[in-house]
Design a protein around this motif. Sequence first.
Motif, PDB file in Angstrom:
ATOM      1  N   PRO A  61       0.600  -0.896   0.081  1.00 56.36           N
ATOM      2  CA  PRO A  61      -0.167   0.275   0.231  1.00 56.36           C
ATOM      3  C   PRO A  61       0.734   1.608   0.224  1.00 56.36           C
ATOM      4  O   PRO A  61       0.532   2.030  -0.438  1.00 56.36           O
ATOM      5  CB  PRO A  61      -0.869   0.133   1.600  1.00 56.36           C
ATOM      6  N   MET A  92     -10.156   1.025   8.256  1.00 56.35           N
ATOM      7  CA  MET A  92      -8.589   0.203   8.899  1.00 56.35           C
ATOM      8  C   MET A  92      -8.225   1.402  10.030  1.00 56.35           C
ATOM      9  O   MET A  92      -7.094   2.256   9.837  1.00 56.35           O
ATOM     10  CB  MET A  92      -7.768   0.844   7.090  1.00 56.35           C
ATOM     11  N   PHE A 110      -6.813   4.096  19.578  1.00 58.15           N
ATOM     12  CA  PHE A 110      -6.219   5.649  18.837  1.00 58.15           C
ATOM     13  C   PHE A 110      -7.130   6.894  19.127  1.00 58.15           C
ATOM     14  O   PHE A 110      -8.375   5.935  18.680  1.00 58.15           O
ATOM     15  CB  PHE A 110      -5.296   4.652  17.430  1.00 58.15           C
ATOM     16  N   ARG A 139       2.625  -0.520  18.654  1.00 50.70           N
ATOM     17  CA  ARG A 139       0.603  -0.346  19.176  1.00 50.70           C
ATOM     18  C   ARG A 139       0.064  -0.474  18.179  1.00 50.70           C
ATOM     19  O   ARG A 139      -1.146  -1.891  18.236  1.00 50.70           O
ATOM     20  CB  ARG A 139       0.649   0.383  19.897  1.00 50.70           C
ATOM     21  N   SER A 140       0.548  -0.244  16.895  1.00 47.72           N
ATOM     22  CA  SER A 140      -0.183  -0.429  15.806  1.00 47.72           C
ATOM     23  C   SER A 140      -0.564  -1.932  15.488  1.00 47.72           C
ATOM     24  O   SER A 140      -1.657  -2.631  14.667  1.00 47.72           O
ATOM     25  CB  SER A 140      -0.227   0.236  15.277  1.00 47.72           C
ATOM     26  N   GLU A 177      -2.613  -4.422  18.218  1.00 45.11           N
ATOM     27  CA  GLU A 177      -3.593  -3.532  17.704  1.00 45.11           C
ATOM     28  C   GLU A 177      -5.261  -4.242  17.076  1.00 45.11           C
ATOM     29  O   GLU A 177      -5.556  -4.790  17.071  1.00 45.11           O
ATOM     30  CB  GLU A 177      -3.774  -2.203  17.749  1.00 45.11           C
ATOM     31  N   TYR A 178      -4.301  -3.759  15.521  1.00 44.80           N
ATOM     32  CA  TYR A 178      -4.894  -3.884  13.817  1.00 44.80           C
ATOM     33  C   TYR A 178      -4.469  -4.081  13.009  1.00 44.80           C
ATOM     34  O   TYR A 178      -3.752  -2.913  12.665  1.00 44.80           O
ATOM     35  CB  TYR A 178      -5.746  -2.899  14.213  1.00 44.80           C
ATOM     36  N   GLU A 180      -3.913  -4.864  10.277  1.00 47.42           N
ATOM     37  CA  GLU A 180      -4.854  -5.436   9.417  1.00 47.42           C
ATOM     38  C   GLU A 180      -4.534  -3.012   8.357  1.00 47.42           C
ATOM     39  O   GLU A 180      -3.910  -3.180   7.439  1.00 47.42           O
ATOM     40  CB  GLU A 180      -6.110  -5.224   8.994  1.00 47.42           C
ATOM     41  N   ALA A 181      -4.747  -2.583   9.590  1.00 43.47           N
ATOM     42  CA  ALA A 181      -4.787  -1.239   9.235  1.00 43.47           C
ATOM     43  C   ALA A 181      -3.553  -0.480   9.313  1.00 43.47           C
ATOM     44  O   ALA A 181      -3.300   0.266   8.524  1.00 43.47           O
ATOM     45  CB  ALA A 181      -5.430  -0.739  11.046  1.00 43.47           C
ATOM     46  N   ALA A 182      -2.500  -1.234  10.471  1.00 46.53           N
ATOM     47  CA  ALA A 182      -0.586  -0.517  10.117  1.00 46.53           C
ATOM     48  C   ALA A 182      -0.274  -1.588   8.449  1.00 46.53           C
ATOM     49  O   ALA A 182      -0.244   0.001   7.588  1.00 46.53           O
ATOM     50  CB  ALA A 182      -0.701  -1.596  11.342  1.00 46.53           C
ATOM     51  N   ASP A 183      -1.353  -2.374   7.946  1.00 44.78           N
ATOM     52  CA  ASP A 183      -0.362  -2.639   6.774  1.00 44.78           C
ATOM     53  C   ASP A 183      -1.088  -2.127   5.540  1.00 44.78           C
ATOM     54  O   ASP A 183      -0.493  -1.698   4.968  1.00 44.78           O
ATOM     55  CB  ASP A 183      -1.236  -4.245   6.379  1.00 44.78           C
ATOM     56  N   SER A 184      -2.320  -1.146   5.976  1.00 46.23           N
ATOM     57  CA  SER A 184      -3.210  -0.886   4.517  1.00 46.23           C
ATOM     58  C   SER A 184      -2.355   0.591   4.769  1.00 46.23           C
ATOM     59  O   SER A 184      -2.581   1.656   3.880  1.00 46.23           O
ATOM     60  CB  SER A 184      -4.608  -0.824   5.135  1.00 46.23           C
TER      61      SER A 184
END
Lengths: 501, 422
Positions: A71, A87, A92, B289-290, B293-294, B296-300
Amino acid sequence: MQLQLRGITKRFGDLVANDDISVTFEPGQIHALLGENGAGKSTLMNVLYGLLQPDAGQIVVDGEPLVFHSPAGAIAAGIGMVHQHFMLVPVFTVAENVELGAESVGPFGFLKTADAARAVERVSAEYRLAVDPNAVVEDLPVGIQQRVEIVKALTREAQCVILDEPTAVLTPQETDELLSIVRGLRDAGKTIVLITHKLREVREAADVITVIRRGRVVAESVSPQTSEVELASLMVGREVSLVVDKPSLEVGEPVLRVNQLSVYDTLDRAIVDDVSFDVRAGEVLCIAGVQGNGQSELVEALVGLHDRSEGRIDLGEKRIDGLSTKGILDLGVGYVPEDREHDGLVGSFSLAHNMVLDTIGESPWSRRGVINYGLINENGQNLIEQYDVRATNAQVAASTLSGGNKQKVVLAREMSRSLRLLIASQPTRGLDVGSIEFVHRQIIQARQSGVGVIVVSTELDEVYALADRILVMYAGRIAGVVTPDVGRDDLGLLMAGATTS
Amino acid sequence: MTLTAPVVPQARIAPPSLTRPIIMTASALVLGAIFILLSPMDAETTFIFNLGDTFISIPDWIVPSRTAATGFAIAALVCAAIAWPINARRGSLFLPAFGLGVFLVMSFLAWVGADSLLPITGLLQGSLLLAVPLIFGAMAGVLSERAGVININIEGQLLVGAFLGAVVASLLNNAYLGLVAAPVAGALLGLLLAVFATRYFVDQVVVGVVLNVLAVGLTGFLYSRFLTEDPDLWNNPEVLPTIAIPVLSDIPILGPILFDQNVIVYLMYVVVTVVQIALFKTRWGLRLRSVGEYPEAADSVGIEVNRTRFRAVILAGAVAGLGGAFFTLGSVGAFGREMTAGNGFIALAAVIFGRWNPIGALAAALLFGFADNLQNVLSIIGSPIPSQFLLMLPYVVTILAVVGLVGRVRAPGADGIPFRKS
């Protein structure tokens, strides 16, 4: 920014998710990509966003072919994506989510928190997308969370914004708001790609439509003036009827009476707050509302799956609150859970086994603790024929079926018992049009046989197609109980928290 | 149809659960009564506060046992009573619970210390020392689990750190070089965990357990093959000297506890501070932390999830390895078979009890260290409680802390879940 896809092909094993797809997105245009669930829209967008690598084909940005390995490459090229499942890191703040991956830092990598907040405020003001940079994301309503996603894309200087099924979780009012934001972005010269399967909003917002079916482009440069029926048949590949044939109503006595039911979450908040209603034999009561307003918890409490509820629930003459789920089901309650993958089926079990999942310990399926497999398999075979489940036989594992066929298995199991009440939660979510027709016919058939039916749905089309009465939930309370002749605008307002007076 | 304007959604809140104030009050009443009734009428308990030379020496405190036990029990009951109105307002029960604990312990000490001398400052100093490896282990747990990898392997990392620290220090005749080697050993074990967890997506708990067995086996084998054969060469490291920090170490009570220690303890202060600040104030921490926690969000947004986790787990291993050196270089010197004795698991409990926060985990580790040392001190002064029960004390405190007082804990969203790109 002009964005071109040329001959994109993506395979997963034998499945060809995208088959030689070519499409061009122009700046200053809202380009809708229309297709059913599973048509390959999301795969295409994940390829475009660098989350997946195509097996063949090219991505061309302003005439220049580019390859995105992650990405980060797509973001650098000016592509922003608003995902269907946001996403955003729930714990946070808005500013932290917006800056993640593109942080501005001082010495030793210390975050410049104020800079991030300012960036959010700048974009908020420029595109009129009000958000509080210091709010924690999980405390925000979904509509605002989606706005955060858009802000996130815009702070990264996105010239092309892709929105993947953006209205799935929104109220009609929030949808209108989103569409006007999107139009504003278009007028600012951005390239907008709107991925959806909802005909209404495509016709309302799109400048041009491309229809995808089974991984291929089946129609391009379709005008948004095209009729809904025509778009639907392009999408499905055959004539579809958008109306369910529903004979007139003969309601009987109440089969379910719910009195002052409240359900609490782990933080002691009332997710369902003092709700009372009846369901009568031979009627379909639709519980409408935007997702997350207590419908799921209400249904869980009805079938005894929630351990923090209070209030009185009667099924016919019998009080059922406090009974075990098994006890409630045995009294003639059919339950089609919201998440069929996790709660409706055991994926690794055969279809035949899944068809008797709730009664396997009982006669005739087992005697003295020994299971009669012959009988179970015979029953499975009969039911897959009767319910038109597309599977080679009843021995295959449930996880190998498509979503529509899985739902048919769940329905077959629940409706093959003798029922007084059928509870179906989001029965057609994620299904193709053909399966939706089938599920709707089965629900109406249950109603005709004198069963009381509760259908929980977030889709207005489904609510109008099935309901004899509509109960609208908002923030855990009943916003109103109305008949299906209520207008869409009024129903939308109820779902957004207005109350009938 | 007429419609009225939308109302602001504000979920109704159920009345707060009374479980915790009830438990607090009941424990104050029951335990207080036991301590009062068991403490002898005519005995005296002596609390000693002096340890080393400080600016002011505090005189010993001599009190009649039963009077002291009664006084402290009443103070504990007051704390429990304060909890009720705070609970009704949904406030934090941390302070009343802390006060309750302190006063109950004092009441307990007044009973068991009847007719003997209780070295309070020494008790606290020893608690800190026993907590040091727990604190390092807990920091390792926080780093790894905040990044989304469950770290059952802390025990093994402590053990290999203790081992290599001792061996290197002994061979090179320099305790400080041993201190450099210990984190390397921990990091190597962490590397194995990282490879299996983030590259091959093996169940993290299973890998952690297996690596613990590996650490026990490997150090045990090398111990009997080399260390016991020629202990003077292999297993004779010098112990790190204590370094008294001028002025600070002269503060009464706190000085000798905190500032008259060896360098590992000072490193521990640094590590806790750095981890706390780095996790919550820096880009590195935000990204770490990202992914926990999530992911997929970090990857995106272009963050390499598995690479971030990989590095975090190795860093965690190094921190735990350094903590392991305390078993050898920081206290007894020589390495002993399986000398970490479950400390890594108690550190893991401290991570949970501390809600995955470095400061919280520090406090939890100190509590567990205190329970451990209380048992030591009591067996030395000779208490009326059978020694088997005293040995259970640290574990009982751990279990009670984790199940009872935690309330609603929330692990990092993706803790223990491998991240695979679709």
